[in-house]
Write a protein that holds these residues in place. Structure first.
Motif, PDB file in Angstrom:
ATOM      1  N   ARG A 142       5.000   7.418  25.085  1.00 48.50           N
ATOM      2  CA  ARG A 142       5.787   7.912  23.956  1.00 48.50           C
ATOM      3  C   ARG A 142       5.263   7.361  22.636  1.00 48.50           C
ATOM      4  NH1 ARG A 142      11.947   6.973  25.498  1.00 48.50           N
ATOM      5  NH2 ARG A 142      11.140   5.923  27.347  1.00 48.50           N
ATOM      6  N   ALA A 143       4.888   6.077  22.636  1.00 48.58           N
ATOM      7  CA  ALA A 143       4.354   5.475  21.415  1.00 48.58           C
ATOM      8  C   ALA A 143       3.050   6.147  20.997  1.00 48.58           C
ATOM      9  CB  ALA A 143       4.157   3.977  21.613  1.00 48.58           C
ATOM     10  N   ALA A 144       2.179   6.436  21.957  1.00 48.31           N
ATOM     11  CA  ALA A 144       0.904   7.089  21.649  1.00 48.31           C
ATOM     12  C   ALA A 144       1.133   8.502  21.112  1.00 48.31           C
ATOM     13  CB  ALA A 144       0.026   7.124  22.902  1.00 48.31           C
ATOM     14  N   PHE A 145       2.058   9.222  21.727  1.00 49.56           N
ATOM     15  CA  PHE A 145       2.379  10.575  21.288  1.00 49.56           C
ATOM     16  C   PHE A 145       2.952  10.547  19.871  1.00 49.56           C
ATOM     17  CE2 PHE A 145       5.585  14.045  21.099  1.00 49.56           C
ATOM     18  CZ  PHE A 145       4.745  15.121  21.223  1.00 49.56           C
ATOM     19  N   LEU A 146       3.860   9.608  19.613  1.00 47.62           N
ATOM     20  CA  LEU A 146       4.476   9.514  18.294  1.00 47.62           C
ATOM     21  C   LEU A 146       3.452   9.098  17.243  1.00 47.62           C
ATOM     22  CD1 LEU A 146       7.041   9.737  16.663  1.00 47.62           C
ATOM     23  CD2 LEU A 146       7.606   7.385  17.304  1.00 47.62           C
ATOM     24  N   ARG A 147       2.517   8.238  17.622  1.00 46.78           N
ATOM     25  CA  ARG A 147       1.470   7.834  16.680  1.00 46.78           C
ATOM     26  C   ARG A 147       0.678   9.063  16.209  1.00 46.78           C
ATOM     27  NH1 ARG A 147      -0.064   3.964  19.381  1.00 46.78           N
ATOM     28  NH2 ARG A 147       0.928   2.297  18.176  1.00 46.78           N
ATOM     29  N   GLU A 148       0.378   9.960  17.126  1.00 47.88           N
ATOM     30  CA  GLU A 148      -0.341  11.188  16.751  1.00 47.88           C
ATOM     31  C   GLU A 148       0.492  12.052  15.813  1.00 47.88           C
ATOM     32  OE1 GLU A 148      -1.498  13.263  20.246  1.00 47.88           O
ATOM     33  OE2 GLU A 148      -2.870  11.695  20.958  1.00 47.88           O
ATOM     34  N   ARG A 149       1.777  12.157  16.099  1.00 48.45           N
ATOM     35  CA  ARG A 149       2.636  12.988  15.252  1.00 48.45           C
ATOM     36  C   ARG A 149       2.816  12.377  13.862  1.00 48.45           C
ATOM     37  NH1 ARG A 149       5.355  17.198  17.296  1.00 48.45           N
ATOM     38  NH2 ARG A 149       7.032  16.951  15.760  1.00 48.45           N
ATOM     39  N   LEU A 150       2.913  11.068  13.791  1.00 49.68           N
ATOM     40  CA  LEU A 150       3.001  10.412  12.487  1.00 49.68           C
ATOM     41  C   LEU A 150       1.719  10.623  11.694  1.00 49.68           C
ATOM     42  CD1 LEU A 150       4.714   7.053  13.518  1.00 49.68           C
ATOM     43  CD2 LEU A 150       5.734   8.836  12.096  1.00 49.68           C
ATOM     44  N   ALA A 151       0.593  10.530  12.353  1.00 53.22           N
ATOM     45  CA  ALA A 151      -0.687  10.711  11.678  1.00 53.22           C
ATOM     46  C   ALA A 151      -0.840  12.124  11.134  1.00 53.22           C
ATOM     47  CB  ALA A 151      -1.830  10.379  12.628  1.00 53.22           C
ATOM     48  N   SER A 152      -0.300  13.108  11.850  1.00 51.34           N
ATOM     49  CA  SER A 152      -0.430  14.506  11.429  1.00 51.34           C
ATOM     50  C   SER A 152       0.647  14.924  10.430  1.00 51.34           C
ATOM     51  CB  SER A 152      -0.351  15.423  12.656  1.00 51.34           C
ATOM     52  OG  SER A 152       0.981  15.453  13.182  1.00 51.34           O
ATOM     53  N   GLY A 153       1.703  14.118  10.270  1.00 54.17           N
ATOM     54  CA  GLY A 153       2.810  14.487   9.397  1.00 54.17           C
ATOM     55  C   GLY A 153       3.883  15.309  10.079  1.00 54.17           C
ATOM     56  N   ALA A 154       3.728  15.572  11.382  1.00 54.98           N
ATOM     57  CA  ALA A 154       4.733  16.354  12.106  1.00 54.98           C
ATOM     58  C   ALA A 154       6.038  15.583  12.261  1.00 54.98           C
ATOM     59  CB  ALA A 154       4.203  16.754  13.478  1.00 54.98           C
ATOM     60  N   THR A 155       5.958  14.265  12.225  1.00 63.47           N
ATOM     61  CA  THR A 155       7.142  13.410  12.306  1.00 63.47           C
ATOM     62  C   THR A 155       7.061  12.376  11.200  1.00 63.47           C
ATOM     63  OG1 THR A 155       7.406  13.669  14.696  1.00 63.47           O
ATOM     64  CG2 THR A 155       8.358  11.706  13.728  1.00 63.47           C
TER      65      THR A 155
END
Length: 240
Positions: A143-156
């Motif tokens: 979950r942390a890895a997935f969220l890191r990607e979303r934070l980097a893209s601006g999706a979250t």
């Protein structure tokens, strides 16, 4: 009319938001979102469809979900799809769907700030969020890895509350165009009843550059959000 336009835009958001982390199947009058990440998704009524839903149509989706090995779950807005409630064969939680009408600042005895993908407290934040929703805080690396990607893209976008160096509160908003939903607001058990969730939500509202900021919550939490400037506009139905 304003309420109808707001719900129409929220429905469009609900259709768009999962697509970055799910593949889509159309099954009768439903859109089934099949997760490609660590969080499961659900089926929703097809966007813009006016339809009298039946129990057989619900069962067809449930059968496909069983075949795929994913949760049998549905979400919808009752006011835009009123016939689905009577056709649903799963237990349904009906939660207030609330839209920000005018933000009210909130404070807590904590440092509340936004974080990005490189923040050293991200892993601790994901663990704290898990604990806030009844988990152990362990085994959340995916979950942390997935969220890191979303934070980097601006999706979250993500906010945390920190006391004495420890993350005690977490929340996110997920912008799609000019609409964003506040999700995942949680406080670790030992820090509850100290205004943490309200302060995290207020910080997310401050961060959101959106025409519509909305959320859904249980009745008890809805009273907290009402004090922060949210008003109930509809009913979010969650079945599963």
């Amino acid at each position: 009319m304003l309420r109808a336009v707001t719900l129409e835009r929220i429905e469009a958001y609900y259709d768009a938001a999962p697509r970055g982390a799910a593949r889509v199947e159309e099954i009768g009058p439903f859109t089934l979102f099949v997760s490609t990440g660590p969080w499961p998704y659900y089926a929703r009524p097809r966007l813009g469809l006016e339809h009298a839903f039946t129990a057989d149509e619900v069962e067809a989706v449930r059968a496909r979900q069983r075949e795929l090995g994913v949760p049998e779950a549905f979400e919808w807005v009752h006011e835009t799809t009123p016939s689905l409630l009577a056709a649903m064969s799963l237990p349904v939680m009906q939660a207030p769907l609330m839209v920000l009408a005018g933000a009210v600042p909130a404070a807590a005895d904590a440092e509340v700030r936004m974080i990005d993908a490189d923040d050293p407290l991200l892993d601790a934040a994901v663990a704290a969020q898990d604990r806030g929703f009844g988990g152990t805080g362990e085994g959340v690396e995916d979950r942390a890895a997935f969220l890191r990607e979303r934070l980097a893209s601006g999706a979250t976008r993500m906010a945390i509350a920190v006391v004495d160096g420890a993350v005690v509160g977490v929340g996110q908003h997920q912008p799609v165009g000019a609409v964003t939903e506040i999700v995942g607001v949680a406080t670790v058990p030992e820090a509850r009843r100290r205004g943490i969730a309200g302060a995290v939500t207020a910080r997310l509202v401050e961060d959101a550059a959106a025409d519509i900021v909305f959320l859904s919550a249980g009745e008890d939490a809805a009273r907290v959000y009402a004090r922060l400037g949210f008003e109930r506009r509809a009913t979010a139905c969650i079945a599963g």
